[in-house]
Design a protein around this motif. Sequence first.
Motif, PDB file in Angstrom:
ATOM      1  N   LEU A  17       0.851  -1.204   0.000  1.00  0.00           N
ATOM      2  CA  LEU A  17       0.000   0.000   0.000  1.00  0.00           C
ATOM      3  C   LEU A  17       0.882   1.248   0.000  1.00  0.00           C
ATOM      4  CD1 LEU A  17      -2.715  -1.174   2.559  1.00  0.00           C
ATOM      5  CD2 LEU A  17      -3.095  -0.651   0.154  1.00  0.00           C
ATOM      6  N   PRO A  18       0.407   2.353  -0.592  1.00  0.00           N
ATOM      7  CA  PRO A  18       1.235   3.565  -0.643  1.00  0.00           C
ATOM      8  C   PRO A  18       1.643   4.040   0.753  1.00  0.00           C
ATOM      9  CG  PRO A  18      -0.904   3.890  -1.735  1.00  0.00           C
ATOM     10  CD  PRO A  18      -0.910   2.504  -1.193  1.00  0.00           C
ATOM     11  N   GLU A  19       2.813   4.645   0.815  1.00  0.00           N
ATOM     12  CA  GLU A  19       3.314   5.159   2.093  1.00  0.00           C
ATOM     13  C   GLU A  19       2.309   6.158   2.653  1.00  0.00           C
ATOM     14  OE1 GLU A  19       7.649   5.939   1.740  1.00  0.00           O
ATOM     15  OE2 GLU A  19       7.231   7.160   3.530  1.00  0.00           O
ATOM     16  N   GLY A  20       2.082   6.124   3.924  1.00  0.00           N
ATOM     17  CA  GLY A  20       1.162   7.093   4.525  1.00  0.00           C
ATOM     18  C   GLY A  20      -0.257   6.548   4.635  1.00  0.00           C
ATOM     19  N   THR A  21      -0.516   5.349   4.034  1.00  0.00           N
ATOM     20  CA  THR A  21      -1.856   4.767   4.146  1.00  0.00           C
ATOM     21  C   THR A  21      -2.170   4.548   5.623  1.00  0.00           C
ATOM     22  OG1 THR A  21      -1.547   3.621   2.064  1.00  0.00           O
ATOM     23  CG2 THR A  21      -3.315   2.808   3.464  1.00  0.00           C
ATOM     24  N   PHE A  22      -1.183   4.019   6.324  1.00  0.00           N
ATOM     25  CA  PHE A  22      -1.339   3.869   7.773  1.00  0.00           C
ATOM     26  C   PHE A  22      -0.554   4.990   8.433  1.00  0.00           C
ATOM     27  CE2 PHE A  22      -2.087  -0.376   6.126  1.00  0.00           C
ATOM     28  CZ  PHE A  22      -3.314  -0.648   6.716  1.00  0.00           C
ATOM     29  N   GLN A  23      -1.192   5.669   9.304  1.00  0.00           N
ATOM     30  CA  GLN A  23      -0.536   6.785   9.987  1.00  0.00           C
ATOM     31  C   GLN A  23      -1.158   6.905  11.375  1.00  0.00           C
ATOM     32  OE1 GLN A  23      -2.629  10.577   8.818  1.00  0.00           O
ATOM     33  NE2 GLN A  23      -2.751   9.497   6.870  1.00  0.00           N
ATOM     34  N   ARG A  24      -0.554   7.737  12.189  1.00  0.00           N
ATOM     35  CA  ARG A  24      -1.133   7.969  13.515  1.00  0.00           C
ATOM     36  C   ARG A  24      -2.359   8.861  13.348  1.00  0.00           C
ATOM     37  NH1 ARG A  24       1.447   5.994  17.788  1.00  0.00           N
ATOM     38  NH2 ARG A  24       3.602   5.308  17.585  1.00  0.00           N
ATOM     39  N   PHE A  25      -3.540   8.225  13.238  1.00  0.00           N
ATOM     40  CA  PHE A  25      -4.762   8.949  12.920  1.00  0.00           C
ATOM     41  C   PHE A  25      -5.209   9.825  14.101  1.00  0.00           C
ATOM     42  CE2 PHE A  25      -5.036   5.083  10.270  1.00  0.00           C
ATOM     43  CZ  PHE A  25      -5.058   5.690   9.027  1.00  0.00           C
ATOM     44  N   PRO A  26      -5.736  11.002  13.796  1.00  0.00           N
ATOM     45  CA  PRO A  26      -6.249  11.840  14.888  1.00  0.00           C
ATOM     46  C   PRO A  26      -7.547  11.264  15.454  1.00  0.00           C
ATOM     47  CG  PRO A  26      -6.678  12.856  12.754  1.00  0.00           C
ATOM     48  CD  PRO A  26      -5.875  11.610  12.477  1.00  0.00           C
ATOM     49  N   LEU A  27      -7.932  11.747  16.613  1.00  0.00           N
ATOM     50  CA  LEU A  27      -9.178  11.296  17.228  1.00  0.00           C
ATOM     51  C   LEU A  27     -10.304  12.264  16.883  1.00  0.00           C
ATOM     52  CD1 LEU A  27      -7.833  10.284  20.776  1.00  0.00           C
ATOM     53  CD2 LEU A  27      -8.199   8.816  18.768  1.00  0.00           C
ATOM     54  N   CYS A  28     -11.491  11.714  16.623  1.00  0.00           N
ATOM     55  CA  CYS A  28     -12.667  12.546  16.340  1.00  0.00           C
ATOM     56  C   CYS A  28     -13.778  12.104  17.288  1.00  0.00           C
ATOM     57  CB  CYS A  28     -13.163  12.324  14.915  1.00  0.00           C
ATOM     58  SG  CYS A  28     -11.975  12.816  13.685  1.00  0.00           S
ATOM     59  N   SER A  29     -14.575  13.036  17.721  1.00  0.00           N
ATOM     60  CA  SER A  29     -15.636  12.702  18.675  1.00  0.00           C
ATOM     61  C   SER A  29     -16.820  12.041  17.972  1.00  0.00           C
ATOM     62  CB  SER A  29     -16.089  13.990  19.365  1.00  0.00           C
ATOM     63  OG  SER A  29     -17.216  13.717  20.147  1.00  0.00           O
ATOM     64  N   VAL A  30     -17.215  10.886  18.477  1.00  0.00           N
ATOM     65  CA  VAL A  30     -18.429  10.215  17.999  1.00  0.00           C
ATOM     66  C   VAL A  30     -19.360  10.125  19.211  1.00  0.00           C
ATOM     67  CG1 VAL A  30     -19.432   8.092  17.062  1.00  0.00           C
ATOM     68  CG2 VAL A  30     -17.205   8.887  16.227  1.00  0.00           C
ATOM     69  N   HIS A  31     -20.422  10.910  19.193  1.00  0.00           N
ATOM     70  CA  HIS A  31     -21.329  11.015  20.350  1.00  0.00           C
ATOM     71  C   HIS A  31     -20.549  11.241  21.641  1.00  0.00           C
ATOM     72  CE1 HIS A  31     -24.652   9.954  17.756  1.00  0.00           C
ATOM     73  NE2 HIS A  31     -24.009   8.883  17.351  1.00  0.00           N
ATOM     74  N   GLY A  32     -19.520  12.071  21.554  1.00  0.00           N
ATOM     75  CA  GLY A  32     -18.752  12.445  22.747  1.00  0.00           C
ATOM     76  C   GLY A  32     -17.601  11.503  23.078  1.00  0.00           C
ATOM     77  N   VAL A  33     -17.422  10.453  22.288  1.00  0.00           N
ATOM     78  CA  VAL A  33     -16.335   9.500  22.546  1.00  0.00           C
ATOM     79  C   VAL A  33     -15.257   9.659  21.468  1.00  0.00           C
ATOM     80  CG1 VAL A  33     -15.714   7.058  22.796  1.00  0.00           C
ATOM     81  CG2 VAL A  33     -17.948   7.861  23.592  1.00  0.00           C
ATOM     82  N   PRO A  34     -13.983   9.895  21.876  1.00  0.00           N
ATOM     83  CA  PRO A  34     -12.941  10.026  20.851  1.00  0.00           C
ATOM     84  C   PRO A  34     -12.603   8.684  20.201  1.00  0.00           C
ATOM     85  CG  PRO A  34     -12.009  10.320  23.064  1.00  0.00           C
ATOM     86  CD  PRO A  34     -13.482  10.114  23.225  1.00  0.00           C
ATOM     87  N   LEU A  35     -12.753   8.655  18.873  1.00  0.00           N
ATOM     88  CA  LEU A  35     -12.415   7.442  18.112  1.00  0.00           C
ATOM     89  C   LEU A  35     -11.489   7.863  16.979  1.00  0.00           C
ATOM     90  CD1 LEU A  35     -15.937   5.731  17.745  1.00  0.00           C
ATOM     91  CD2 LEU A  35     -14.164   5.197  19.419  1.00  0.00           C
ATOM     92  N   MET A  36     -10.685   6.941  16.491  1.00  0.00           N
ATOM     93  CA  MET A  36      -9.781   7.289  15.400  1.00  0.00           C
ATOM     94  C   MET A  36     -10.588   7.714  14.164  1.00  0.00           C
ATOM     95  SD  MET A  36      -6.667   4.676  15.884  1.00  0.00           S
ATOM     96  CE  MET A  36      -7.702   3.360  16.431  1.00  0.00           C
ATOM     97  N   LYS A  37     -10.049   8.718  13.439  1.00  0.00           N
ATOM     98  CA  LYS A  37     -10.805   9.351  12.341  1.00  0.00           C
ATOM     99  C   LYS A  37     -11.415   8.349  11.356  1.00  0.00           C
ATOM    100  CE  LYS A  37     -10.653  13.183   9.091  1.00  0.00           C
ATOM    101  NZ  LYS A  37     -11.196  12.450   7.958  1.00  0.00           N
ATOM    102  N   PRO A  38     -10.647   7.315  10.904  1.00  0.00           N
ATOM    103  CA  PRO A  38     -11.264   6.399   9.934  1.00  0.00           C
ATOM    104  C   PRO A  38     -12.495   5.668  10.507  1.00  0.00           C
ATOM    105  CG  PRO A  38      -8.881   6.089  10.026  1.00  0.00           C
ATOM    106  CD  PRO A  38      -9.230   6.993  11.165  1.00  0.00           C
TER     107      PRO A  38
END
Length: 311
Positions: A17-38
């Motif tokens: 897979l291209p470089e950067g496909t896997f990275q340290r993903f930021p956290l996004c709030s899902v109903h107030g719970v931080p989950l990885m962006k993907p």
Amino acid sequence: MEQQLANKDFAAVINELPEGTFQRFPLCSVHGVPLMKPIADRWEDVENVQARPDDILIVSYPKAGTTWMQEIVDAIMNDGEVEKTKRAPTHIRSPFLEMFAPPPLPSGIDVLNMTPSPRQIKTHLQFKLVPKSFREQKCKTVYIARNAKDTAVSYYFFDQMNKTQPDPGTWDQYVEKFIKGEVAWGSWFDHVIGWWNVKDKHDILYVFYEDIKEDPKRELRKLMEFLGKNLSEEALDKVCHHIAFKAMKENPMANYSTIPDVILDQSHSPFMRKGEVGDWKNHFTVLQNEMFDKEYEERMKGMDLRFRTDI
Ligand code: PPS
């Protein structure tokens, strides 16, 4: 189908897979719970997962002993014929509900859709985030909980070696983030309390990591009964041997060694790291411990939920 998935050389696909496909993903709030962006990006797919009545949900806050419980449940569901658990790696035998993956790799939901019943499904979701069809179908749920201090230490090492999780920073910074719940899947307190509060309203068995460590056979019996199985003493002994830390550390179908370094860099810290109760004492300073205890007392006030940090 599991066999087909197991035979695929995902490591080769991942490495191409291209470089950067896997990275340290930021956290996004899902109903107030931080989950990885993907995960947040495809939340609708997770919410719409259709459960089956014979699904078994294996739930935990990260690093509580999920993989251990997945191995135990699979061994019990196979009546103690532990050779059958070697058919595929953990994440294929027991799909990770909310796990994302870039195409052509199968996501947790893709694996789930290819898994024959009865399915053993892993999730780290808080109770309020679990797709409603699991409640509608009244699925059996095994919840595994581990004391906060050992969980924090285990998570700190994992976040260093898992190249898709946010950078943990220093241990001092991490302790603070952990207490505030600013880590993937959110607050340990919200998780263990949320599931504890609903355990008698649904078909949930709440199990403690420390209890399994103390007396595996006693806990296996509870699980066996909950899952409606009846293993002989001999079969139980076989399972006990199979799920011992050393055996699992050496088992390529349970130690995540099939996942390439670009995701899990086990040269940094092995997935099966120590498997002990009380390792926190080697990491917490006196000050960090006092701060942690103060917050813990506050958050757990009035709760009849007790954890052991020592056995
Ligand atoms: S994950 O990534 O959230 O699924 O991780 P999880 O499986 O929940 O937790 C990993 C920790 O569980 C320990 N472990 C075990 N302990 C005792 N016995 C057995 N058989 C066992 N299998 C896994 C594993 O070593 C991690 O804990 P630490 O403290 O880091 O060693």
